[in-house]
Structure formats: C-alpha cells, structure tokens
Design a protein around this motif. Structure first.
Motif, mmCIF file in Angstrom:
data_model
loop_
_atom_site.group_PDB
_atom_site.id
_atom_site.type_symbol
_atom_site.label_atom_id
_atom_site.label_comp_id
_atom_site.label_asym_id
_atom_site.label_seq_id
_atom_site.Cartn_x
_atom_site.Cartn_y
_atom_site.Cartn_z
ATOM 1 N N ARG A 184 -9.125 34.363 -20.817
ATOM 2 C CA ARG A 184 -9.764 33.275 -21.543
ATOM 3 C C ARG A 184 -10.445 32.393 -20.516
ATOM 4 N N VAL A 185 -11.671 32.023 -20.790
ATOM 5 C CA VAL A 185 -12.342 31.063 -19.930
ATOM 6 C C VAL A 185 -11.844 29.699 -20.378
ATOM 7 N N ASP A 186 -10.896 29.187 -19.619
ATOM 8 C CA ASP A 186 -10.181 27.985 -20.028
ATOM 9 C C ASP A 186 -10.673 26.777 -19.241
ATOM 10 N N TYR A 231 -9.584 24.210 -22.970
ATOM 11 C CA TYR A 231 -8.539 24.628 -23.907
ATOM 12 C C TYR A 231 -7.159 24.080 -23.533
ATOM 13 N N HIS A 232 -6.789 24.153 -22.281
ATOM 14 C CA HIS A 232 -5.440 23.726 -21.869
ATOM 15 C C HIS A 232 -5.199 22.237 -22.107
ATOM 16 N N LYS A 245 -3.073 21.325 -32.433
ATOM 17 C CA LYS A 245 -3.901 21.474 -33.629
ATOM 18 C C LYS A 245 -5.335 21.894 -33.264
ATOM 19 N N THR A 246 -5.884 21.298 -32.206
ATOM 20 C CA THR A 246 -7.233 21.672 -31.760
ATOM 21 C C THR A 246 -7.239 23.106 -31.246
ATOM 22 N N LYS A 247 -6.201 23.491 -30.500
ATOM 23 C CA LYS A 247 -6.086 24.885 -30.045
ATOM 24 C C LYS A 247 -6.039 25.831 -31.239
ATOM 25 N N ALA A 248 -5.314 25.429 -32.282
ATOM 26 C CA ALA A 248 -5.224 26.256 -33.486
ATOM 27 C C ALA A 248 -6.597 26.425 -34.135
#
Length: 166
Positions: A70-72, A75-76, A81-84
């Motif tokens: 994953r190009v993170d 994201y981290h 909820k936003t990750k979901a």
C-alpha cells in the motif's frame, strides 16, 4: 472470523508451505546442475509454477492480514472510520472490478488449455499446463471473496464505529 476469512486463512497457510517445496526444488536443481551437470526443463517450470501458485493462492490471505503493498502517505494517520471508508471505496471501485475481469477473462484461458491438453513447448517440460493456469481464476476468486469480507468489515466500522470482535 467470517467463513470467507477462514477459507482464505486455510488456503493461505497451506500455500505458504509451497514456499518450502519451492526452496527444496531449487536446492536440488542447483546441486544437480553444479555437481552433476544435470538440468531439466521440468524443474525450471516447476519452480515457476510453484512461485505462481504461492503468489496467486496467497494473495487473498495477504489482503486479509493487511500485509499487502500500500502506498501509505496518509492512511496510517487516518481514524479507523476514515480507513474503513478508504478500504470500502478502494475495494468497490478497484479491487472487486479488477478481480471480476481477471477471473472472467482467465476462464477461457484455462478452458482452452484444458481442451487442447496443453503441455510445455520445451522438450522434457511439464504436461497438463491447465493445472497451473487454473490457479489464475482460483486466486482472483479468493481475492474477490476477501474483498467482500473487507467490504463487510468496513461497513460495520462505518456504521457502528468499531470492528466486531473475532
């Protein structure tokens, strides 16, 4: 854990044992090549086939364990909820359509190989190429199933604020 997760966990762990088989095949191949000058097209092809099976059959388990590439950049830092939401949108717009196309298109590839009783073009190569080619639709089917599981988990987090306990 869901049924999908259990299926992919079982297949993923089973396919990981193919890594040991691959290492053993490579070691025997190298020893035979450099000590007795014996080479075989079948052993080279077996190495490729094992690698392909490991990759294709282990991809869904890798996604399940969140160990995929994953190009993170952001994201981290996101909330659960936003990750979901990111996972939901990415799965619905990218993963599932890609898996669907790859699965559907690979079926005719495998069918043709089976009907032609395709073998290796190399003298001494492996027969029944349809067997390894069948891991393509199988792998994408398992990956799509894991995408469905990820979608459902994302929806639970979005609607309830947290993931269900296993």
């Amino acid at each position: 854990m869901t049924l999908i997760d259990n299926i992919n966990k079982t297949i993923g762990k089973a396919s990981s044992w193919l890594t040991l088989v691959l290492v053993l095949v490579i070691v025997v191949d190298v020893i035979l090549r450099y000590t007795l000058s014996i080479t075989s097209a079948a052993s080279f092809e077996l190495e490729w086939h094992l690698f392909a099976a490991i990759f294709l059959l282990g991809a869904a388990y890798t996604l399940q364990q969140d160990k995929h590439v994953r190009v993170d950049v952001f994201y981290h830092r996101f909330s659960e909820k936003t990750k979901a939401w990111v996972n939901l949108v990415g799965t619905l717009l990218l993963l599932l359509p890609f898996c669907g196309v790859a699965f559907w298109e690979s079926l005719s590839f495998v069918r043709s190989s089976f009907l032609l009783n395709e073998t290796s073009p190399q003298p001494g190569g492996l027969p029944a190429r349809w067997i390894i080619k069948s891991t393509i639709p199988a792998g994408f089917f398992l990956l799509a199933l894991q995408g469905v599981s990820l979608t459902l988990k994302s929806l639970v987090i979005i609607t309830h604020g947290k993931a269900k306990s296993n």
